[in-house]
Write a protein that holds these residues in place. Sequence first.
Motif, PDB file in Angstrom:
ATOM      1  N   ARG A  59     -14.845  26.193 -16.633  1.00 39.64           N
ATOM      2  CA  ARG A  59     -16.120  26.886 -16.828  1.00 39.64           C
ATOM      3  C   ARG A  59     -17.219  26.359 -15.908  1.00 39.64           C
ATOM      4  NH1 ARG A  59     -18.244  26.624 -22.817  1.00 39.64           N
ATOM      5  NH2 ARG A  59     -19.522  24.881 -22.107  1.00 39.64           N
ATOM      6  N   GLU A  60     -17.230  25.041 -15.669  1.00 43.66           N
ATOM      7  CA  GLU A  60     -18.271  24.454 -14.825  1.00 43.66           C
ATOM      8  C   GLU A  60     -17.738  24.060 -13.445  1.00 43.66           C
ATOM      9  OE1 GLU A  60     -17.373  23.035 -17.739  1.00 43.66           O
ATOM     10  OE2 GLU A  60     -18.993  23.327 -19.180  1.00 43.66           O
ATOM     11  N   CYS A  61     -16.688  24.709 -13.011  1.00 44.39           N
ATOM     12  CA  CYS A  61     -16.120  24.466 -11.678  1.00 44.39           C
ATOM     13  C   CYS A  61     -16.735  25.485 -10.715  1.00 44.39           C
ATOM     14  CB  CYS A  61     -14.604  24.616 -11.745  1.00 44.39           C
ATOM     15  SG  CYS A  61     -13.824  24.902 -10.149  1.00 44.39           S
ATOM     16  N   PRO A  62     -17.559  25.031  -9.757  1.00 42.67           N
ATOM     17  CA  PRO A  62     -18.228  25.983  -8.856  1.00 42.67           C
ATOM     18  C   PRO A  62     -17.257  26.841  -8.051  1.00 42.67           C
ATOM     19  CG  PRO A  62     -19.220  23.805  -8.682  1.00 42.67           C
ATOM     20  CD  PRO A  62     -17.983  23.647  -9.504  1.00 42.67           C
ATOM     21  N   HIS A  63     -16.100  26.281  -7.667  1.00 42.62           N
ATOM     22  CA  HIS A  63     -15.111  27.069  -6.917  1.00 42.62           C
ATOM     23  C   HIS A  63     -14.604  28.233  -7.780  1.00 42.62           C
ATOM     24  CE1 HIS A  63     -15.185  23.879  -4.033  1.00 42.62           C
ATOM     25  NE2 HIS A  63     -14.702  22.999  -4.883  1.00 42.62           N
ATOM     26  N   ILE A 118     -16.246  29.645 -10.239  1.00 42.17           N
ATOM     27  CA  ILE A 118     -17.350  30.598 -10.401  1.00 42.17           C
ATOM     28  C   ILE A 118     -17.417  31.523  -9.189  1.00 42.17           C
ATOM     29  CG2 ILE A 118     -19.884  30.786 -10.545  1.00 42.17           C
ATOM     30  CD1 ILE A 118     -19.753  28.079 -12.177  1.00 42.17           C
ATOM     31  N   VAL A 165      -9.522  25.845 -18.758  1.00 35.55           N
ATOM     32  CA  VAL A 165      -8.733  24.664 -19.131  1.00 35.55           C
ATOM     33  C   VAL A 165      -9.524  23.450 -19.633  1.00 35.55           C
ATOM     34  CG1 VAL A 165      -6.805  25.283 -17.635  1.00 35.55           C
ATOM     35  CG2 VAL A 165      -8.645  23.851 -16.714  1.00 35.55           C
ATOM     36  N   TRP A 166     -10.842  23.437 -19.440  1.00 31.29           N
ATOM     37  CA  TRP A 166     -11.597  22.262 -19.893  1.00 31.29           C
ATOM     38  C   TRP A 166     -12.144  22.424 -21.312  1.00 31.29           C
ATOM     39  CZ3 TRP A 166     -11.181  17.523 -18.716  1.00 31.29           C
ATOM     40  CH2 TRP A 166     -10.985  17.086 -17.414  1.00 31.29           C
ATOM     41  N   HIS A 167     -12.213  23.662 -21.781  1.00 32.12           N
ATOM     42  CA  HIS A 167     -12.760  23.897 -23.122  1.00 32.12           C
ATOM     43  C   HIS A 167     -11.716  24.538 -24.030  1.00 32.12           C
ATOM     44  CE1 HIS A 167     -16.893  22.888 -21.864  1.00 32.12           C
ATOM     45  NE2 HIS A 167     -16.514  23.411 -20.706  1.00 32.12           N
ATOM     46  N   THR A 189      -8.623  23.211 -10.013  1.00 32.42           N
ATOM     47  CA  THR A 189      -9.069  24.538 -10.423  1.00 32.42           C
ATOM     48  C   THR A 189      -9.942  25.102  -9.303  1.00 32.42           C
ATOM     49  OG1 THR A 189     -10.956  23.584 -11.600  1.00 32.42           O
ATOM     50  CG2 THR A 189      -8.991  24.125 -12.900  1.00 32.42           C
ATOM     51  N   THR A 191     -24.599  22.853 -12.187  1.00 32.77           N
ATOM     52  CA  THR A 191     -23.358  23.277 -12.846  1.00 32.77           C
ATOM     53  C   THR A 191     -22.387  22.105 -12.974  1.00 32.77           C
ATOM     54  OG1 THR A 191     -23.616  25.481 -11.910  1.00 32.77           O
ATOM     55  CG2 THR A 191     -21.417  24.901 -12.690  1.00 32.77           C
ATOM     56  N   GLY A 193     -20.826  20.188 -16.273  1.00 37.66           N
ATOM     57  CA  GLY A 193     -19.388  20.029 -16.502  1.00 37.66           C
ATOM     58  C   GLY A 193     -18.991  18.580 -16.688  1.00 37.66           C
ATOM     59  N   HIS A 207     -14.007  14.808 -23.673  1.00 42.66           N
ATOM     60  CA  HIS A 207     -12.756  14.154 -23.262  1.00 42.66           C
ATOM     61  C   HIS A 207     -12.919  12.663 -22.958  1.00 42.66           C
ATOM     62  CE1 HIS A 207     -10.967  18.162 -23.063  1.00 42.66           C
ATOM     63  NE2 HIS A 207     -12.058  18.547 -22.412  1.00 42.66           N
ATOM     64  N   PRO A 225     -15.042  18.328 -12.923  1.00 49.71           N
ATOM     65  CA  PRO A 225     -14.854  19.655 -13.544  1.00 49.71           C
ATOM     66  C   PRO A 225     -13.893  20.548 -12.761  1.00 49.71           C
ATOM     67  CG  PRO A 225     -17.197  19.163 -13.176  1.00 49.71           C
ATOM     68  CD  PRO A 225     -16.402  18.168 -12.392  1.00 49.71           C
ATOM     69  N   CYS A 226     -13.446  20.109 -11.581  1.00 54.32           N
ATOM     70  CA  CYS A 226     -12.594  20.952 -10.724  1.00 54.32           C
ATOM     71  C   CYS A 226     -11.150  20.490 -10.670  1.00 54.32           C
ATOM     72  CB  CYS A 226     -13.169  21.021  -9.315  1.00 54.32           C
ATOM     73  SG  CYS A 226     -14.798  21.777  -9.294  1.00 54.32           S
ATOM     74  N   LEU A 242      -7.909  19.034 -13.557  1.00 58.38           N
ATOM     75  CA  LEU A 242      -7.578  18.811 -14.966  1.00 58.38           C
ATOM     76  C   LEU A 242      -6.926  17.444 -15.136  1.00 58.38           C
ATOM     77  CD1 LEU A 242      -7.445  20.055 -17.842  1.00 58.38           C
ATOM     78  CD2 LEU A 242      -5.156  20.874 -17.250  1.00 58.38           C
TER      79      LEU A 242
END
Lengths: 87, 144
Positions: free
Chosen positions: A5-9, A11, A33-35, A60, B80, B84, B92, B98-99, B101
């Motif tokens: 959700r907060e991955c700029p790529h 978005i 995948v994060w939430h 991601t 953003t 994240g 977690h 955030p990019c 996992l």
Amino acid sequence: MFHGRECPHCIVMMPVVDRLEKETGIKIERLEVWHDDQNADLMRSYRNKIEPKCGGQLRTPTFMNTETNDILCGEVQYEELQNWATR
Amino acid sequence: MRKFWRCHVCNDVHFGIHPPELCPTCKVLNAYVEISSAEAQKIFGMTESKMDTIEFRNAIDRFVVGNEFQVNPDKNKVKTLLEGIFNNENNHGMKYCPCRLIAKNFEEDLKLVCPCNFRIHETYQNKKEGECWCGLFIRRKSYE
């Protein structure tokens, strides 16, 4: 498509995926995948397939065709995404 | 194997294969003695140190000083990413990127804690416009 959700790529890729779906009729399932722990576990279950194609990481966004195991990761141009989706 | 070390003068704690020769806090030479992880945890627990996004932003602004990289000037992207990073810490346990996992292996996942060791990553290394995986850090123009 595994995304954060907060991955700029991710978005950036959302409207690109929208365009692909509209122009080709191909449906891309979007799994955050994060939430969402279930989605995260699903992505981790494909770790052996994803990591070799994504710099050894669970990056991601990752686009994965579960039928062919064809994988594309990161922020890409529309044409590259279209090639992945139609080959 | 990395261990915990405590400065017997000022209780500075170090985690590493070897203890520092010089304590960076009290400047005493050869002051470290090996301790258990339980002892280290108690020392770390002495102070409640929560960090909010502003404090983290200040920390990474200090981190980039003198380095070949800077914080991305794209304010929306940084906003953003910080959201994240802090959601990941709340949900977690660590400030994970955030990019990518986590693998659910703590030691392995430490590599995903922001700032990560992005200088060895393909998105940064040998690239004029290199950036970390998520784009929070980018190579300074003056280093091109």
